[in-house]
Design a protein around this motif. Structure first.
Motif, PDB file in Angstrom:
ATOM      1  N   ILE A  71       0.826  -1.211   0.000  1.00  0.00           N
ATOM      2  CA  ILE A  71       0.000   0.000   0.000  1.00  0.00           C
ATOM      3  C   ILE A  71       0.859   1.258   0.000  1.00  0.00           C
ATOM      4  CG2 ILE A  71      -0.189   0.192   2.514  1.00  0.00           C
ATOM      5  CD1 ILE A  71      -3.096   1.045   2.115  1.00  0.00           C
ATOM      6  N   ARG A  72       2.138   1.144   0.435  1.00  0.00           N
ATOM      7  CA  ARG A  72       3.008   2.319   0.443  1.00  0.00           C
ATOM      8  C   ARG A  72       3.398   2.767  -0.956  1.00  0.00           C
ATOM      9  NH1 ARG A  72       5.232  -0.501   4.980  1.00  0.00           N
ATOM     10  NH2 ARG A  72       4.824   0.592   6.927  1.00  0.00           N
ATOM     11  N   SER A  73       3.172   1.916  -1.959  1.00  0.00           N
ATOM     12  CA  SER A  73       3.484   2.308  -3.324  1.00  0.00           C
ATOM     13  C   SER A  73       2.386   3.161  -3.942  1.00  0.00           C
ATOM     14  CB  SER A  73       3.718   1.065  -4.190  1.00  0.00           C
ATOM     15  OG  SER A  73       2.527   0.290  -4.279  1.00  0.00           O
ATOM     16  N   LEU A  74       1.239   3.290  -3.279  1.00  0.00           N
ATOM     17  CA  LEU A  74       0.134   4.084  -3.805  1.00  0.00           C
ATOM     18  C   LEU A  74       0.382   5.573  -3.561  1.00  0.00           C
ATOM     19  CD1 LEU A  74      -2.937   1.948  -2.662  1.00  0.00           C
ATOM     20  CD2 LEU A  74      -1.764   1.913  -4.863  1.00  0.00           C
ATOM     21  N   THR A  75      -0.072   6.376  -4.505  1.00  0.00           N
ATOM     22  CA  THR A  75       0.037   7.825  -4.384  1.00  0.00           C
ATOM     23  C   THR A  75      -1.337   8.422  -4.061  1.00  0.00           C
ATOM     24  OG1 THR A  75      -0.374   8.164  -6.742  1.00  0.00           O
ATOM     25  CG2 THR A  75       1.916   7.796  -6.061  1.00  0.00           C
ATOM     26  N   ARG A  76      -1.340   9.737  -3.825  1.00  0.00           N
ATOM     27  CA  ARG A  76      -2.619  10.400  -3.576  1.00  0.00           C
ATOM     28  C   ARG A  76      -3.510  10.360  -4.810  1.00  0.00           C
ATOM     29  NH1 ARG A  76      -0.359  15.807  -0.414  1.00  0.00           N
ATOM     30  NH2 ARG A  76       0.428  14.724   1.452  1.00  0.00           N
ATOM     31  N   GLY A  77      -2.903  10.412  -5.980  1.00  0.00           N
ATOM     32  CA  GLY A  77      -3.690  10.274  -7.207  1.00  0.00           C
ATOM     33  C   GLY A  77      -4.366   8.922  -7.286  1.00  0.00           C
ATOM     34  N   ASP A  78      -3.664   7.863  -6.837  1.00  0.00           N
ATOM     35  CA  ASP A  78      -4.281   6.534  -6.790  1.00  0.00           C
ATOM     36  C   ASP A  78      -5.445   6.510  -5.805  1.00  0.00           C
ATOM     37  OD1 ASP A  78      -2.405   5.617  -8.605  1.00  0.00           O
ATOM     38  OD2 ASP A  78      -0.999   5.034  -7.032  1.00  0.00           O
ATOM     39  N   ALA A 123     -17.205   9.825 -12.765  1.00  0.00           N
ATOM     40  CA  ALA A 123     -16.365   9.588 -13.945  1.00  0.00           C
ATOM     41  C   ALA A 123     -15.427  10.766 -14.200  1.00  0.00           C
ATOM     42  CB  ALA A 123     -17.242   9.328 -15.164  1.00  0.00           C
ATOM     43  N   ILE A 124     -15.906  11.987 -13.961  1.00  0.00           N
ATOM     44  CA  ILE A 124     -15.046  13.170 -14.130  1.00  0.00           C
ATOM     45  C   ILE A 124     -13.871  13.129 -13.151  1.00  0.00           C
ATOM     46  CG2 ILE A 124     -14.969  15.679 -13.905  1.00  0.00           C
ATOM     47  CD1 ILE A 124     -17.855  15.769 -14.885  1.00  0.00           C
ATOM     48  N   VAL A 125     -14.160  12.820 -11.886  1.00  0.00           N
ATOM     49  CA  VAL A 125     -13.098  12.736 -10.880  1.00  0.00           C
ATOM     50  C   VAL A 125     -12.150  11.593 -11.202  1.00  0.00           C
ATOM     51  CG1 VAL A 125     -12.619  12.397  -8.432  1.00  0.00           C
ATOM     52  CG2 VAL A 125     -14.578  13.785  -9.131  1.00  0.00           C
ATOM     53  N   LEU A 126     -12.705  10.488 -11.691  1.00  0.00           N
ATOM     54  CA  LEU A 126     -11.883   9.319 -12.027  1.00  0.00           C
ATOM     55  C   LEU A 126     -10.890   9.650 -13.136  1.00  0.00           C
ATOM     56  CD1 LEU A 126     -11.323   6.296 -11.668  1.00  0.00           C
ATOM     57  CD2 LEU A 126     -13.176   5.839 -13.270  1.00  0.00           C
ATOM     58  N   VAL A 127     -11.347  10.325 -14.175  1.00  0.00           N
ATOM     59  CA  VAL A 127     -10.454  10.697 -15.276  1.00  0.00           C
ATOM     60  C   VAL A 127      -9.420  11.715 -14.801  1.00  0.00           C
ATOM     61  CG1 VAL A 127     -10.353  11.820 -17.527  1.00  0.00           C
ATOM     62  CG2 VAL A 127     -12.132  10.152 -17.052  1.00  0.00           C
ATOM     63  N   ALA A 128      -9.849  12.648 -13.950  1.00  0.00           N
ATOM     64  CA  ALA A 128      -8.896  13.638 -13.438  1.00  0.00           C
ATOM     65  C   ALA A 128      -7.783  12.967 -12.640  1.00  0.00           C
ATOM     66  CB  ALA A 128      -9.636  14.659 -12.569  1.00  0.00           C
ATOM     67  N   GLY A 129      -8.127  12.003 -11.796  1.00  0.00           N
ATOM     68  CA  GLY A 129      -7.101  11.296 -11.026  1.00  0.00           C
ATOM     69  C   GLY A 129      -6.209  10.435 -11.889  1.00  0.00           C
ATOM     70  N   MET A 150       1.143  13.791 -13.130  1.00  0.00           N
ATOM     71  CA  MET A 150       1.725  15.058 -13.534  1.00  0.00           C
ATOM     72  C   MET A 150       1.719  16.117 -12.441  1.00  0.00           C
ATOM     73  SD  MET A 150       0.266  15.430 -17.441  1.00  0.00           S
ATOM     74  CE  MET A 150      -1.449  15.406 -16.912  1.00  0.00           C
ATOM     75  N   ILE A 151       0.769  16.071 -11.525  1.00  0.00           N
ATOM     76  CA  ILE A 151       0.662  17.075 -10.471  1.00  0.00           C
ATOM     77  C   ILE A 151       1.452  16.608  -9.251  1.00  0.00           C
ATOM     78  CG2 ILE A 151      -0.932  18.310  -8.954  1.00  0.00           C
ATOM     79  CD1 ILE A 151      -3.055  18.058 -11.070  1.00  0.00           C
ATOM     80  N   PRO A 152       2.396  17.410  -8.751  1.00  0.00           N
ATOM     81  CA  PRO A 152       3.222  16.976  -7.606  1.00  0.00           C
ATOM     82  C   PRO A 152       2.404  16.612  -6.370  1.00  0.00           C
ATOM     83  CG  PRO A 152       4.174  18.921  -8.655  1.00  0.00           C
ATOM     84  CD  PRO A 152       2.837  18.719  -9.287  1.00  0.00           C
ATOM     85  N   ALA A 153       1.314  17.343  -6.117  1.00  0.00           N
ATOM     86  CA  ALA A 153       0.514  17.043  -4.926  1.00  0.00           C
ATOM     87  C   ALA A 153      -0.117  15.664  -5.007  1.00  0.00           C
ATOM     88  CB  ALA A 153      -0.575  18.116  -4.756  1.00  0.00           C
ATOM     89  N   LEU A 154      -0.478  15.216  -6.220  1.00  0.00           N
ATOM     90  CA  LEU A 154      -1.074  13.892  -6.383  1.00  0.00           C
ATOM     91  C   LEU A 154      -0.022  12.797  -6.499  1.00  0.00           C
ATOM     92  CD1 LEU A 154      -3.983  14.711  -8.884  1.00  0.00           C
ATOM     93  CD2 LEU A 154      -4.090  14.462  -6.391  1.00  0.00           C
ATOM     94  N   LYS A 155       1.226  13.174  -6.769  1.00  0.00           N
ATOM     95  CA  LYS A 155       2.305  12.177  -6.858  1.00  0.00           C
ATOM     96  C   LYS A 155       2.870  11.814  -5.489  1.00  0.00           C
ATOM     97  CE  LYS A 155       5.412  12.943 -10.021  1.00  0.00           C
ATOM     98  NZ  LYS A 155       6.396  13.669 -10.863  1.00  0.00           N
ATOM     99  N   ALA A 156       2.489  12.547  -4.456  1.00  0.00           N
ATOM    100  CA  ALA A 156       2.993  12.261  -3.110  1.00  0.00           C
ATOM    101  C   ALA A 156       2.440  10.926  -2.617  1.00  0.00           C
ATOM    102  CB  ALA A 156       2.598  13.382  -2.151  1.00  0.00           C
TER     103      ALA A 156
END
Length: 292
Positions: A3-10, A120-126, A132-138
């Motif tokens: 689970i530690r391999s997951l990012t906020r985007g995930d 679906a909109i949120v799913l595609v955004a994630g 690409m977004i640093p905040a979601l790559k954390a």
């Protein structure tokens, strides 16, 4: 899967997929009950009553999200010539496309269709913006030290003072057998406070031999011989691919931040690392890794 391999985007992708699946059980369309008519027996259909809508919007989005998450555990796997994560992202875009035109075609959209479109909109955004977004790559989970005895504030790999590249303690200068340590306060034979130094011919000869032996040894900052390699635990600052030892270009695993891996061998500037499930491969980029 770790689970530690997951990012906020995930995490955004997983949450949107759960909402999308729940929306498939809600009413597909809404209606107004005429006055004086008993509408309690009227059952509004949901997505499960329409196979085409169910597969093209709701289950397509859920399957696409699952492929995105699985691609973290099995990097390099391909479906129809596309990477597993790319194929999952394409499915989420297809689900959003179908949901958008479906809701335009329905006269009175119900809660299931409206909530499905938003999910679906949120799913595609994630799925699209996550890498690409640093905040979601954390990392989704804050890293914690899994190995006992490993303290915080470890020196980055290869940057410790007086240590050889990739070795736990570097190459220490050895004293000849019988030679005295550096003659300082507190050592036997060193002058104590308030006492004059006494010349000892035997100690002076031993100190001279020690200095000559130290001058012949390589500096501590140099690389130690490969035969002196000692396995050690390390962590990576960002996700990095682990390639096969056979030299194949496709990675066999992905090293995630916040997880400790075992370095079992060194090959030039690369490390042979072993994952928690026993897989071994070559870590080519060793810059900035943290030693345990």
């Amino acid at each position: 899967m770790n689970i530690r391999s997951l990012t906020r985007g995930d995490g955004v992708v997983i949450g949107a997929a759960v909402v999308l699946f729940i929306a498939s059980f809600l009413d597909f369309s809404s209606y107004e009950c005429p006055q004086g008519v008993d509408c309690s027996r009227f059952d509004s259909p949901n997505a499960w009553d329409s196979l085409g809508l169910l597969m093209s919007v709701f289950l397509a989005g859920v399957i696409g999200a699952a492929l995105l998450i699985v691609s973290r555990a099995m990097p390099g796997r391909k479906v129809v010539g596309l990477d597993l994560g790319q194929f999952g992202a394409a499915l989420t875009v297809f689900a959003l496309w179908t949901a958008f035109w479906t809701i335009l075609d329905v006269n009175s959209a119900g809660a299931g269709l409206i909530l499905g479109l938003l999910a679906a909109i949120v799913l595609v955004a994630g799925a699209v913006a996550g890498p690409m977004i640093p905040a979601l790559k954390a990392p989704l989970v804050s890293p914690s030290s899994p190995a006992p005895g490993v303290g915080a504030g470890q020196t980055p790999y290869g940057a410790g003072p007086g240590q050889g590249y990739g070795f736990p303690a570097g190459q220490q200068q050895q004293q000849p057998y019988g030679a005295q340590p550096s003659q300082g306060y507190g050592y036997p034979g060193a002058p104590q406070q308030g006492q004059p130094a006494q010349a000892d011919p035997a100690q002076a000869q031993q100190a001279q031999q020690a200095q000559q032996a130290q001058a012949q040894q390589p500096s501590q900052g140099g690389a130690a011989p490969a035969g002196d390699f000692t396995p050690f635990w390390f962590a990576v600052p960002v996700a990095r691919p682990l390639y096969g030892e056979d030299g194949s270009p496709n990675p066999i695993a992905e090293l995630a931040p916040g997880t400790w891996y075992l370095a079992v061998e060194q090959r030039g500037q690369s490390l042979i690392a072993q994952t928690q499930d026993g897989r071994r491969g070559v870590l080519q980029d060793t810059t900035g890794i943290q030693r345990g």
